[in-house]
Design a protein around this motif. Structure first.
Motif, PDB file in Angstrom:
ATOM      1  N   UNK A 345      29.702  18.748   5.485  1.00  0.00           N
ATOM      2  CA  UNK A 345      30.901  18.783   5.368  1.00  0.00           C
ATOM      3  C   UNK A 345      31.231  19.437   4.048  1.00  0.00           C
ATOM      4  N   UNK A 346      31.124  18.754   2.489  1.00  0.00           N
ATOM      5  CA  UNK A 346      30.675  19.007   1.606  1.00  0.00           C
ATOM      6  C   UNK A 346      30.935  20.979   0.963  1.00  0.00           C
ATOM      7  N   UNK A 347      29.318  21.086   2.141  1.00  0.00           N
ATOM      8  CA  UNK A 347      29.610  22.698   2.134  1.00  0.00           C
ATOM      9  C   UNK A 347      31.141  23.392   2.641  1.00  0.00           C
ATOM     10  N   UNK A 348      31.413  22.866   3.969  1.00  0.00           N
ATOM     11  CA  UNK A 348      32.732  23.287   3.930  1.00  0.00           C
ATOM     12  C   UNK A 348      34.005  23.006   3.160  1.00  0.00           C
ATOM     13  N   UNK A 349      34.035  22.328   2.424  1.00  0.00           N
ATOM     14  CA  UNK A 349      35.302  21.795   2.014  1.00  0.00           C
ATOM     15  C   UNK A 349      34.853  22.716   0.797  1.00  0.00           C
ATOM     16  N   UNK A 350      34.229  22.734  -0.002  1.00  0.00           N
ATOM     17  CA  UNK A 350      34.253  23.608  -0.835  1.00  0.00           C
ATOM     18  C   UNK A 350      34.571  25.234  -0.802  1.00  0.00           C
ATOM     19  N   UNK A 355      40.073  19.029   1.821  1.00  0.00           N
ATOM     20  CA  UNK A 355      39.053  18.135   1.152  1.00  0.00           C
ATOM     21  C   UNK A 355      39.474  17.159   2.603  1.00  0.00           C
ATOM     22  N   UNK A 356      38.187  16.349   2.626  1.00  0.00           N
ATOM     23  CA  UNK A 356      38.066  15.640   3.656  1.00  0.00           C
ATOM     24  C   UNK A 356      37.925  14.240   3.758  1.00  0.00           C
ATOM     25  N   UNK A 357      37.872  13.186   4.551  1.00  0.00           N
ATOM     26  CA  UNK A 357      39.136  12.349   4.326  1.00  0.00           C
ATOM     27  C   UNK A 357      38.110  11.873   5.461  1.00  0.00           C
ATOM     28  N   UNK A 358      37.341  10.103   5.655  1.00  0.00           N
ATOM     29  CA  UNK A 358      36.502  10.358   6.647  1.00  0.00           C
ATOM     30  C   UNK A 358      37.049   8.771   6.729  1.00  0.00           C
ATOM     31  N   UNK A 400      41.719  17.089   6.064  1.00  0.00           N
ATOM     32  CA  UNK A 400      41.466  17.292   7.140  1.00  0.00           C
ATOM     33  C   UNK A 400      41.342  15.866   7.351  1.00  0.00           C
ATOM     34  N   UNK A 401      40.807  15.143   8.472  1.00  0.00           N
ATOM     35  CA  UNK A 401      40.526  13.704   8.475  1.00  0.00           C
ATOM     36  C   UNK A 401      39.482  13.687   9.745  1.00  0.00           C
ATOM     37  N   UNK A 402      38.740  13.093   9.473  1.00  0.00           N
ATOM     38  CA  UNK A 402      37.384  13.352  10.244  1.00  0.00           C
ATOM     39  C   UNK A 402      36.965  11.805  10.659  1.00  0.00           C
ATOM     40  N   UNK A 403      37.481  11.753  12.697  1.00  0.00           N
ATOM     41  CA  UNK A 403      37.577  10.657  13.010  1.00  0.00           C
ATOM     42  C   UNK A 403      35.689  10.436  14.410  1.00  0.00           C
TER      43      UNK A 403
END
Length: 405
Positions: A345-350, A355-358, A400-403
């Motif tokens: 997901x860090x690849x996708x963020x960049x 910003x991914x929020x877990x 982007x919230x990840x659940x």
């Protein structure tokens, strides 16, 4: 003897593959499908039917051998995982519980077919509607960067036209027809104190040809600092923040040094990738061809092709690398083969500048699998991941919230 072994037909094979790709296949039918795939008599028919089974409009399209084999590998991997799972049912409880935590996208869906670019195969789930994951559509990143010259001038390379864009101390700087930055030595008396800095923002990538002919591909959110004539005290030296892939021209008289925070990589002529993002747990250096010497404050190691060195606070660990996972960004893909989920997901963020929020309840040991084009919009990428039914996403602007699913 199973009926599938005595009464096989191409029509039945196509039916089974259609059920598989629609994620609507029962265990008994899966076993029958694996019987077909493992039967040499049907090897060519299996590969031919892969596009047909996806309901994609591909009347004139044929999958390449490499993609065919990748897809078959993913299908058969699920067979192996189920067989292993059956074996561990008699083992202690903790071992039985770890299996569900793997986000095995590749085990149940096929990610990408190359058809006039890359497209995501439509995966159908019975009784479910395809609601968009991201309300505000976010496009894929672009080819772009910013060049800062020694005299302080800043050039936006995405907006600059092709041809010569600057001259500096005996060096001509051009933008090539394919968009890359090219340095050419104009005189033999070029200055040695002219520092240039090439920077990619989040959502950008760029390539540069240095004065010695070496080529560097820069990933998103990265920075490369170098002398305009490249050579410093008899060595070719660049400083890297972020990630870059290097193809270094051979010059035994002038070793090539890549400096990052915490290590130096020295080469004569070779191909390698360095990932030195500050938000990664370690600096990873992966060698594809030739040899490199890697040096930290406390260690020095020589790498062979296919090896990767992980540098955590100066301590080096060398292991065999999955090259596809390392060079995917350069090839225009996201490749996730047994990759830590947050690393993926860090690849996708960049690339999408989000910003991914877990969620705190998300398991810590998820793994990602599969591959998809970096040319797709963000919603397509997230829907692809969601289809494994292990996580779901909710978008709020660039957050982007990840659940858990």
């Amino acid at each position: 003897m199973r009926a599938s072994e005595t009464n096989k037909s191409n029509a039945r094979l196509k039916e089974l593959m259609s059920l598989y790709f629609a994620q609507n296949i029962h265990d008994g039918d899966k076993q029958e499908l694996w019987d077909y795939i493992n039967d040499p008599m049907f090897s060519q028919e299996v590969k031919r039917l892969i596009p047909d089974a996806t309901d994609e409009p591909l009347p004139h399209y044929t999958l390449g051998e490499e993609k065919q084999n990748q897809i078959l590998t993913y299908i058969l991997r699920e067979q192996e995982e189920i067989e292993v799972d059956n074996e561990i049912k008699t083992l202690p409880g903790r071992l039985k519980r770890i299996g569900w935590r793997k986000l095995s996208i590749a085990a149940s869906i096929v990610a990408v077919l190359s058809i006039a670019g890359l497209a995501l195969i439509n995966i159908k789930s019975s009784g479910e509607s395809n609601q968009p994951t991201v309300v505000k559509e976010i496009p894929a990143g672009t080819n772009g960067a910013t060049l800062r010259l020694a005299d302080g001038r800043i050039i936006n390379l995405e907006e600059a036209g092709n041809g010569e864009i600057a001259q500096e101390a005996g060096i001509k700087i051009e933008k090539g027809s394919d968009g890359e930055l090219i340095y050419r030595m104009d005189t033999k008396t070029s200055a040695t104190d002219q520092i240039n800095v090439l920077t990619t923002a989040r959502g950008q990538m760029y390539s540069i040809v240095l004065p010695d002919g070496s080529k560097v591909w820069m990933n998103s959110d990265s920075e490369l600092e170098y002398m305009a004539n490249l050579v410093t005290e008899g060595k070719r030296v660049v400083k890297l923040r972020g990630e870059a892939y290097f193809e270094i021209s051979k010059d035994k008289s002038h070793p090539f040094i890549v400096k990052t925070k915490g290590q130096d990589v020295e080469v004569i002529g070779t191909q390698f990738n360095v990932n030195a993002y500050e938000n990664e747990p370690f600096i990873s250096t992966t060698l594809l061809e030739g040899s490199i010497s890697l040096r930290t404050a406390t260690e020095q190691r020589l790498l062979s092709p296919g090896q990767q060195a992980l540098n955590k606070q100066g301590q080096l660990q060398v292991r065999q690398a999955n090259i596809e996972n390392i060079t995917d960004w350069k090839e225009g893909d996201f490749a996730f083969k047994n990759v830590d989920f947050k690393t993926a997901l860090r690849k996708i963020e960049r690339w999408y500048n989000v910003e991914m929020i877990y969620d705190k309840s998300l398991p810590k040991d998820l793994q990602a699998g599969g591959w998809i084009s970096r040319k797709k919009n963000l919603s397509s990428v997230l829907e692809f991941i969601e289809s494994a039914k292990m996580v779901r996403f909710k978008a709020d602007g660039d957050k982007i919230y990840v659940m858990p699913y």
